[in-house]
Design a protein around this motif. Structure first.
Motif, PDB file in Angstrom:
ATOM      1  N   ARG A  52      65.302  25.373 -28.767  1.00  0.00           N
ATOM      2  CA  ARG A  52      66.209  26.157 -29.376  1.00  0.00           C
ATOM      3  C   ARG A  52      66.150  26.355 -30.967  1.00  0.00           C
ATOM      4  NH1 ARG A  52      71.615  25.294 -31.482  1.00  0.00           N
ATOM      5  NH2 ARG A  52      71.335  22.988 -31.345  1.00  0.00           N
ATOM      6  N   LEU A  53      65.596  25.458 -31.610  1.00  0.00           N
ATOM      7  CA  LEU A  53      65.404  25.181 -32.876  1.00  0.00           C
ATOM      8  C   LEU A  53      63.996  24.973 -33.420  1.00  0.00           C
ATOM      9  CD1 LEU A  53      68.651  23.797 -34.321  1.00  0.00           C
ATOM     10  CD2 LEU A  53      68.203  26.234 -34.032  1.00  0.00           C
ATOM     11  N   TYR A 108      63.641  24.935 -37.509  1.00  0.00           N
ATOM     12  CA  TYR A 108      64.604  25.811 -38.082  1.00  0.00           C
ATOM     13  C   TYR A 108      66.046  25.183 -38.291  1.00  0.00           C
ATOM     14  CZ  TYR A 108      61.331  29.522 -37.896  1.00  0.00           C
ATOM     15  OH  TYR A 108      60.058  30.027 -37.781  1.00  0.00           O
ATOM     16  N   SER A 111      69.026  27.587 -38.191  1.00  0.00           N
ATOM     17  CA  SER A 111      68.841  29.235 -37.529  1.00  0.00           C
ATOM     18  C   SER A 111      70.056  29.236 -36.734  1.00  0.00           C
ATOM     19  CB  SER A 111      67.531  29.197 -36.985  1.00  0.00           C
ATOM     20  OG  SER A 111      67.454  30.327 -36.406  1.00  0.00           O
ATOM     21  N   ASP A 113      70.852  30.252 -32.781  1.00  0.00           N
ATOM     22  CA  ASP A 113      70.259  29.487 -31.632  1.00  0.00           C
ATOM     23  C   ASP A 113      68.801  30.582 -31.362  1.00  0.00           C
ATOM     24  OD1 ASP A 113      71.970  27.558 -31.454  1.00  0.00           O
ATOM     25  OD2 ASP A 113      72.869  28.541 -29.542  1.00  0.00           O
ATOM     26  N   SER A 114      67.607  29.949 -31.265  1.00  0.00           N
ATOM     27  CA  SER A 114      66.337  30.564 -30.655  1.00  0.00           C
ATOM     28  C   SER A 114      66.083  31.669 -31.468  1.00  0.00           C
ATOM     29  CB  SER A 114      66.633  30.853 -29.296  1.00  0.00           C
ATOM     30  OG  SER A 114      66.918  29.348 -28.720  1.00  0.00           O
ATOM     31  N   TYR A 120      63.138  27.161 -42.593  1.00  0.00           N
ATOM     32  CA  TYR A 120      62.149  26.179 -41.797  1.00  0.00           C
ATOM     33  C   TYR A 120      61.372  25.175 -42.729  1.00  0.00           C
ATOM     34  CZ  TYR A 120      58.254  29.085 -42.874  1.00  0.00           C
ATOM     35  OH  TYR A 120      57.134  29.628 -43.691  1.00  0.00           O
TER      36      TYR A 120
END
Length: 227
Positions: A52-53, A108, A111, A113-114, A120
């Motif tokens: 996801r991140l 991230y 961020s 999601d995905s 970062y």
């Protein structure tokens, strides 16, 4: 049989829904860093989303010694400048092609999601080698020999990655600081008695080495595309 068909239909619906959700995610990015030309690198990278991140970025490409403003450009740091405190590669060594490769997980924390965008943090593990061709300009006319500088680098990068207009183009701006080892293998023309004590002198390439640790810092941009 009806139960089996029901399971297949349910699985198909679930897979379709998952695929539609996945289509809104960032999956990968292919990038090129023009600023790394100053380091004598042609720097190409591939970033793949893992979770996801979290993503993973692979960088690779050729290096060209005597090009740019970096550690691999011996001509900037030799001669009358006197900035090296080690036995460096001969000033007249000609440029040759080497390579670099690195692996860097990315996180991230802020961020969506995905989406592989925004701030970062990234530890970077890198190997880089610059090669040189030594030519004997004396009357001995020895065959060419090769010198090299290689580096193992650990650096911690921080950056911002954007996807302007949520399109397929991405812009990655970054900077980082760390440490890098250097190992120099150089060649110089020497002579030896052949056989010993005969007074007959023959030429040969003599290898010398030096190594150490230096601070490694970087800043730059990457331009790329993905989806």
């Amino acid at each position: 049989m009806k139960k089996l068909l029901g399971v297949i239909m349910l699985s198909a619906v679930s897979l379709s829904t998952y695929s539609q959700e996945e289509s809104g995610y960032r999956k990968f990015a292919v990038k090129f860093s023009p600023t790394q030309l100053a380091a004598g690198e042609f720097n190409f990278s591939y970033e793949q989303r893992l979770a996801r991140l979290v993503s993973m970025e692979l960088e690779l490409g050729p290096t060209i010694s005597q090009f740019g403003l970096n550690f691999g450009n011996q001509k900037l740091w030799q001669g009358d400048l006197g900035l090296w405190d080690f036995n460096a590669i001969d000033y007249d060594a000609a440029a040759a092609v080497g390579f670099h490769v690195s692996l860097a997980p990315r996180f991230y924390p802020a961020s969506d999601d995905s989406q592989m965008k925004g701030l970062y943090l990234s530890p970077v593990f890198k190997f880089r080698q610059y090669n040189y061709t030594n030519k004997d300009e004396s009357y001995y006319m020895l065959d060419n020999a090769r010198s090299s500088i290689n580096q193992f680098i650990f650096r911690f990068n921080m950056g911002l990655q954007f996807w302007p207009g949520d399109g397929n183009f991405c812009l990655d701006m970054y900077f980082g600081v760390g440490l890098g080892t250097f190992n120099i293998t150089g060649q110089s023309v020497g002579t030896y008695e052949n056989p010993p004590g005969s007074g007959n002198v023959s030429p040969r390439w003599e290898t010398y080495r030096d190594n150490g640790i230096r601070i490694n810092a970087i800043t730059g941009i990457k331009l790329g595309f993905g989806k």
